[in-house]
Design an enzyme around this catalytic site. Structure first.
Site, PDB file in Angstrom:
ATOM      1  N   ASN A 104       0.831  -1.204   0.000  1.00  0.00           N
ATOM      2  CA  ASN A 104       0.000   0.000   0.000  1.00  0.00           C
ATOM      3  C   ASN A 104       0.867   1.255   0.000  1.00  0.00           C
ATOM      4  O   ASN A 104       1.976   1.261   0.508  1.00  0.00           O
ATOM      5  CB  ASN A 104      -0.915   0.015   1.227  1.00  0.00           C
ATOM      6  CG  ASN A 104      -1.855  -1.170   1.228  1.00  0.00           C
ATOM      7  OD1 ASN A 104      -2.043  -1.802   0.193  1.00  0.00           O
ATOM      8  ND2 ASN A 104      -2.428  -1.488   2.377  1.00  0.00           N
ATOM      9  N   ASP A 106      -0.550   4.175   1.138  1.00  0.00           N
ATOM     10  CA  ASP A 106      -1.415   5.123   1.853  1.00  0.00           C
ATOM     11  C   ASP A 106      -0.896   5.600   3.204  1.00  0.00           C
ATOM     12  O   ASP A 106      -1.546   6.426   3.863  1.00  0.00           O
ATOM     13  CB  ASP A 106      -2.823   4.515   2.026  1.00  0.00           C
ATOM     14  CG  ASP A 106      -2.811   3.173   2.776  1.00  0.00           C
ATOM     15  OD1 ASP A 106      -1.861   2.917   3.543  1.00  0.00           O
ATOM     16  OD2 ASP A 106      -3.759   2.379   2.583  1.00  0.00           O
ATOM     17  N   HIS A 121       5.882  -0.521  -2.678  1.00  0.00           N
ATOM     18  CA  HIS A 121       5.391   0.228  -3.843  1.00  0.00           C
ATOM     19  C   HIS A 121       5.394   1.740  -3.620  1.00  0.00           C
ATOM     20  O   HIS A 121       4.661   2.467  -4.287  1.00  0.00           O
ATOM     21  CB  HIS A 121       3.982  -0.270  -4.232  1.00  0.00           C
ATOM     22  CG  HIS A 121       3.975  -1.685  -4.724  1.00  0.00           C
ATOM     23  ND1 HIS A 121       2.826  -2.432  -4.856  1.00  0.00           N
ATOM     24  CD2 HIS A 121       4.994  -2.491  -5.147  1.00  0.00           C
ATOM     25  CE1 HIS A 121       3.129  -3.645  -5.321  1.00  0.00           C
ATOM     26  NE2 HIS A 121       4.437  -3.706  -5.496  1.00  0.00           N
ATOM     27  N   THR A 190      -4.556  -9.021   0.451  1.00  0.00           N
ATOM     28  CA  THR A 190      -3.955  -8.851  -0.870  1.00  0.00           C
ATOM     29  C   THR A 190      -4.416  -9.967  -1.797  1.00  0.00           C
ATOM     30  O   THR A 190      -4.535 -11.119  -1.378  1.00  0.00           O
ATOM     31  CB  THR A 190      -2.402  -8.788  -0.829  1.00  0.00           C
ATOM     32  OG1 THR A 190      -1.901  -8.826  -2.178  1.00  0.00           O
ATOM     33  CG2 THR A 190      -1.783  -9.912  -0.021  1.00  0.00           C
ATOM     34  N   SER A 191      -4.668  -9.592  -3.065  1.00  0.00           N
ATOM     35  CA  SER A 191      -5.098 -10.581  -4.040  1.00  0.00           C
ATOM     36  C   SER A 191      -3.936 -11.470  -4.459  1.00  0.00           C
ATOM     37  O   SER A 191      -4.136 -12.469  -5.151  1.00  0.00           O
ATOM     38  CB  SER A 191      -5.716  -9.886  -5.261  1.00  0.00           C
ATOM     39  OG  SER A 191      -4.832  -8.925  -5.761  1.00  0.00           O
TER      40      SER A 191
HETATM   41  C1  BV8 Z   1       8.645  -5.438 -11.453  1.00  0.00           C
HETATM   42  C2  BV8 Z   1       1.502   1.228  -6.762  1.00  0.00           C
HETATM   43  C3  BV8 Z   1      10.786  -5.764 -12.423  1.00  0.00           C
HETATM   44  C4  BV8 Z   1       1.009   2.530  -7.148  1.00  0.00           C
HETATM   45  C5  BV8 Z   1       1.055  -0.859  -7.897  1.00  0.00           C
HETATM   46  C6  BV8 Z   1       3.254 -11.443 -16.057  1.00  0.00           C
HETATM   47  C7  BV8 Z   1       3.368 -12.418 -15.090  1.00  0.00           C
HETATM   48  C8  BV8 Z   1       3.941 -12.140 -13.835  1.00  0.00           C
HETATM   49  C9  BV8 Z   1       4.410 -10.876 -13.562  1.00  0.00           C
HETATM   50  C10 BV8 Z   1       4.305  -9.905 -14.516  1.00  0.00           C
HETATM   51  C11 BV8 Z   1       3.740 -10.194 -15.758  1.00  0.00           C
HETATM   52  N1  BV8 Z   1       3.752  -9.062 -16.505  1.00  0.00           N
HETATM   53  C12 BV8 Z   1       4.303  -8.077 -15.752  1.00  0.00           C
HETATM   54  C13 BV8 Z   1       4.643  -8.573 -14.551  1.00  0.00           C
HETATM   55  C14 BV8 Z   1       5.262  -7.845 -13.443  1.00  0.00           C
HETATM   56  C15 BV8 Z   1       4.283  -6.932 -12.775  1.00  0.00           C
HETATM   57  C16 BV8 Z   1       3.104  -7.760 -12.277  1.00  0.00           C
HETATM   58  O1  BV8 Z   1       3.161  -8.404 -11.250  1.00  0.00           O
HETATM   59  N2  BV8 Z   1       1.999  -7.760 -13.003  1.00  0.00           N
HETATM   60  C17 BV8 Z   1       0.854  -8.596 -12.647  1.00  0.00           C
HETATM   61  C18 BV8 Z   1      -0.377  -7.738 -12.519  1.00  0.00           C
HETATM   62  C19 BV8 Z   1       0.733  -9.664 -13.671  1.00  0.00           C
HETATM   63  N3  BV8 Z   1       4.989  -6.325 -11.666  1.00  0.00           N
HETATM   64  C20 BV8 Z   1       5.699  -5.219 -11.810  1.00  0.00           C
HETATM   65  O2  BV8 Z   1       5.753  -4.613 -12.867  1.00  0.00           O
HETATM   66  C21 BV8 Z   1       6.505  -4.803 -10.606  1.00  0.00           C
HETATM   67  N4  BV8 Z   1       7.842  -4.511 -10.946  1.00  0.00           N
HETATM   68  O3  BV8 Z   1       8.277  -6.572 -11.679  1.00  0.00           O
HETATM   69  O4  BV8 Z   1       9.931  -4.996 -11.629  1.00  0.00           O
HETATM   70  C22 BV8 Z   1      10.738  -5.202 -13.784  1.00  0.00           C
HETATM   71  C23 BV8 Z   1      11.462  -4.086 -14.064  1.00  0.00           C
HETATM   72  C24 BV8 Z   1      11.470  -3.577 -15.370  1.00  0.00           C
HETATM   73  C25 BV8 Z   1      10.701  -4.203 -16.362  1.00  0.00           C
HETATM   74  C26 BV8 Z   1       9.942  -5.306 -16.034  1.00  0.00           C
HETATM   75  C27 BV8 Z   1       9.957  -5.799 -14.724  1.00  0.00           C
HETATM   76  C28 BV8 Z   1       5.961  -3.507 -10.021  1.00  0.00           C
HETATM   77  C29 BV8 Z   1       4.570  -3.695  -9.521  1.00  0.00           C
HETATM   78  C30 BV8 Z   1       4.104  -2.456  -8.804  1.00  0.00           C
HETATM   79  C31 BV8 Z   1       2.709  -2.122  -9.162  1.00  0.00           C
HETATM   80  N5  BV8 Z   1       2.263  -1.018  -8.355  1.00  0.00           N
HETATM   81  N6  BV8 Z   1       0.671   0.224  -7.376  1.00  0.00           N
HETATM   82  C32 BV8 Z   1      -0.404   2.804  -6.824  1.00  0.00           C
HETATM   83  O5  BV8 Z   1      -0.917   2.340  -5.818  1.00  0.00           O
HETATM   84  O6  BV8 Z   1      -0.963   3.587  -7.595  1.00  0.00           O
HETATM   85  S1  BV8 Z   1      -0.122  -2.104  -8.172  1.00  0.00           S
HETATM   86  C33 BV8 Z   1      -1.436  -2.267  -7.160  1.00  0.00           C
HETATM   87  O7  BV8 Z   1      -1.491  -3.668  -6.960  1.00  0.00           O
HETATM   88  C34 BV8 Z   1      -1.578  -1.789  -5.752  1.00  0.00           C
HETATM   89  O8  BV8 Z   1      -1.021  -0.587  -5.519  1.00  0.00           O
HETATM   90  C35 BV8 Z   1      -0.957  -2.797  -4.870  1.00  0.00           C
HETATM   91  O9  BV8 Z   1       0.284  -2.324  -4.493  1.00  0.00           O
HETATM   92  C36 BV8 Z   1      -0.823  -3.989  -5.770  1.00  0.00           C
HETATM   93  C37 BV8 Z   1      -1.417  -5.231  -5.226  1.00  0.00           C
HETATM   94  O10 BV8 Z   1      -2.792  -5.121  -5.041  1.00  0.00           O
HETATM   95  P1  BV8 Z   1      -3.412  -5.584  -3.673  1.00  0.00           P
HETATM   96  O11 BV8 Z   1      -2.826  -4.794  -2.603  1.00  0.00           O
HETATM   97  O12 BV8 Z   1      -3.298  -7.050  -3.579  1.00  0.00           O
HETATM   98  O13 BV8 Z   1      -4.925  -5.124  -3.804  1.00  0.00           O
HETATM   99  P2  BV8 Z   1      -6.107  -5.766  -4.632  1.00  0.00           P
HETATM  100  O14 BV8 Z   1      -7.115  -4.702  -4.833  1.00  0.00           O
HETATM  101  O15 BV8 Z   1      -5.633  -6.500  -5.806  1.00  0.00           O
HETATM  102  O16 BV8 Z   1      -6.734  -6.860  -3.655  1.00  0.00           O
HETATM  103  C38 BV8 Z   1      -7.411  -6.505  -2.481  1.00  0.00           C
HETATM  104  C39 BV8 Z   1      -7.652  -7.776  -1.706  1.00  0.00           C
HETATM  105  O17 BV8 Z   1      -8.161  -7.418  -0.434  1.00  0.00           O
HETATM  106  C40 BV8 Z   1      -8.693  -8.667  -2.385  1.00  0.00           C
HETATM  107  O18 BV8 Z   1      -8.166  -9.994  -2.412  1.00  0.00           O
HETATM  108  C41 BV8 Z   1      -9.918  -8.565  -1.461  1.00  0.00           C
HETATM  109  O19 BV8 Z   1     -10.631  -9.778  -1.376  1.00  0.00           O
HETATM  110  C42 BV8 Z   1      -9.253  -8.255  -0.144  1.00  0.00           C
HETATM  111  N7  BV8 Z   1     -10.087  -7.503   0.820  1.00  0.00           N
HETATM  112  C43 BV8 Z   1     -10.936  -6.472   0.598  1.00  0.00           C
HETATM  113  N8  BV8 Z   1     -11.437  -5.995   1.734  1.00  0.00           N
HETATM  114  C44 BV8 Z   1     -10.892  -6.740   2.731  1.00  0.00           C
HETATM  115  C45 BV8 Z   1     -10.038  -7.701   2.161  1.00  0.00           C
HETATM  116  N9  BV8 Z   1      -9.356  -8.597   2.893  1.00  0.00           N
HETATM  117  C46 BV8 Z   1      -9.512  -8.540   4.222  1.00  0.00           C
HETATM  118  N10 BV8 Z   1     -10.306  -7.621   4.857  1.00  0.00           N
HETATM  119  C47 BV8 Z   1     -11.017  -6.722   4.149  1.00  0.00           C
HETATM  120  N11 BV8 Z   1     -11.792  -5.836   4.776  1.00  0.00           N
END
Ligand code: BV8
Ligand code: ZN
Length: 245
Positions: A104, A106, A121, A190-191
């Site tokens: 996060n 935040d 992040h 986290t998802s």
């Molecule tokens: C990198 C920050 C090397 C800014 C964010 C293909 C396959 C595998 C990997 C990759 C691929 N293609 C690309 C990649 C790499 C990529 C990646 O992982 N992509 C995924 C989507 C496939 N990663 C990157 O690019 C990372 N860097 O790899 O560097 C590199 C270098 C150069 C070139 C290439 C590679 C960088 C990733 C950083 C992304 N930044 N944001 C901002 O916030 O604006 S992403 C964003 O997702 C969020 O900010 C957060 O940080 C991140 C994860 O999300 P979550 O926190 O999990 O949140 P989400 O909404 O998904 O889920 C919420 C969960 O909470 C749910 O499960 C829900 O059920 C649950 N929930 C809800 N309420 C509650 C609850 N649980 C409990 N209680 C509740 N009340």
């Protein structure tokens, strides 16, 4: 893998654990009023985070990306940490080595009082020029909802890690080390789909940690976790703390 509230295993492990690591995601802040990105209640339906949280999107449409961050900053400035954040502060007092690793941006863990927080992040309260890297305070940012330009002419961007960008190396290495030495590793709200953060519970598991997931719903991690506790983190973590502390 069990699906129940608190097993004897988690309670007895927590009572004696010295090394505990916690990975958090957007879900832990949901009960404070911060919209999550994906999953149940995920609010960013209009845009996938991958579409806005990247450098190319920012260069192509800086005003749109800036507006998204401005909107999120406004939300964060009005809300407070919730009982889930505060319960982690209690846990930090109890264990010798306790670390929160957060995806996060935040700042809510720090505002709740957690001392050791690795921000994988970045932080939405930081901003810097894309050309000369000069920092811009939150106050300067909040004065206008329009995108700022630095004196050098460069665009000012939020100090967060976008898709395709590297994570801060020191914080990442320290997080891997914490995962490798943890006796218990929690993955909360986290998802577990954004890498490399999502690899931390797996690293911890391979190194021998007991991996516990707390989430509203099952995720990619659920198959590998030793225990999955389904429910709201703001209710479950305080209950857990009351039960074992
Ligand atoms: C990198 C920050 C090397 C800014 C964010 C293909 C396959 C595998 C990997 C990759 C691929 N293609 C690309 C990649 C790499 C990529 C990646 O992982 N992509 C995924 C989507 C496939 N990663 C990157 O690019 C990372 N860097 O790899 O560097 C590199 C270098 C150069 C070139 C290439 C590679 C960088 C990733 C950083 C992304 N930044 N944001 C901002 O916030 O604006 S992403 C964003 O997702 C969020 O900010 C957060 O940080 C991140 C994860 O999300 P979550 O926190 O999990 O949140 P989400 O909404 O998904 O889920 C919420 C969960 O909470 C749910 O499960 C829900 O059920 C649950 N929930 C809800 N309420 C509650 C609850 N649980 C409990 N209680 C509740 N009340
Ligand atoms: Zn500049």
């Amino acid at each position: 893998m069990k699906i129940n509230m608190f097993s004897q295993q988690i309670l007895s492990k927590l009572k004696k654990a010295q090394n505990v690591a916690v990975l958090t995601g957007a879900g832990i802040s949901a009960e404070s009023g911060v919209p999550t990105f994906r999953g149940e209640g995920g609010l960013w339906k209009k845009f996938r985070p991958e579409e806005l949280a990247n450098f190319d999107a920012f260069i192509k449409n800086p005003d749109l990306v800036w507006e998204w961050y401005h909107y999120r900053r406004q939300i964060i400035s009005k809300i407070q940490p919730n009982p889930g954040h505060y319960a982690l502060v209690e846990m930090e007092r109890r264990h010798k080595n306790f670390v929160v690793i957060t995806q996060n941006v935040d700042n809510l863990h720090q505002r709740a009082g957690s001392k050791l927080v690795y921000e994988l992040h970045g932080n939405i309260e930081r901003n810097y020029c894309i050309d000369c890297t000069k920092d811009f305070s939150n106050q300067e940012i909040n004065e206008t909802k329009n995108i700022l330009r630095c004196n050098c002419g460069g665009l000012v961007r939020p100090g967060v890690v976008w898709f395709g960008e590297s994570l801060p190396m020191e914080q990442w290495n320290a997080s891997v080390q914490a995962a490798e030495t943890a006796e218990i590793f929690f993955s909360i709200g986290t998802s577990a789909i954004v890498y490399p953060a999502a690899s931390l519970p797996i690293i911890a598991k391979r190194a021998g940690a007991y991996v516990v997931e707390i989430n509203l719903e099952r995720t990619e991690l659920s198959y590998d976790a030793d225990e999955v506790i389904l429910g709201k983190s703001g209710e479950i973590i305080p209950k857990l703390v009351q039960t074992y502390l």
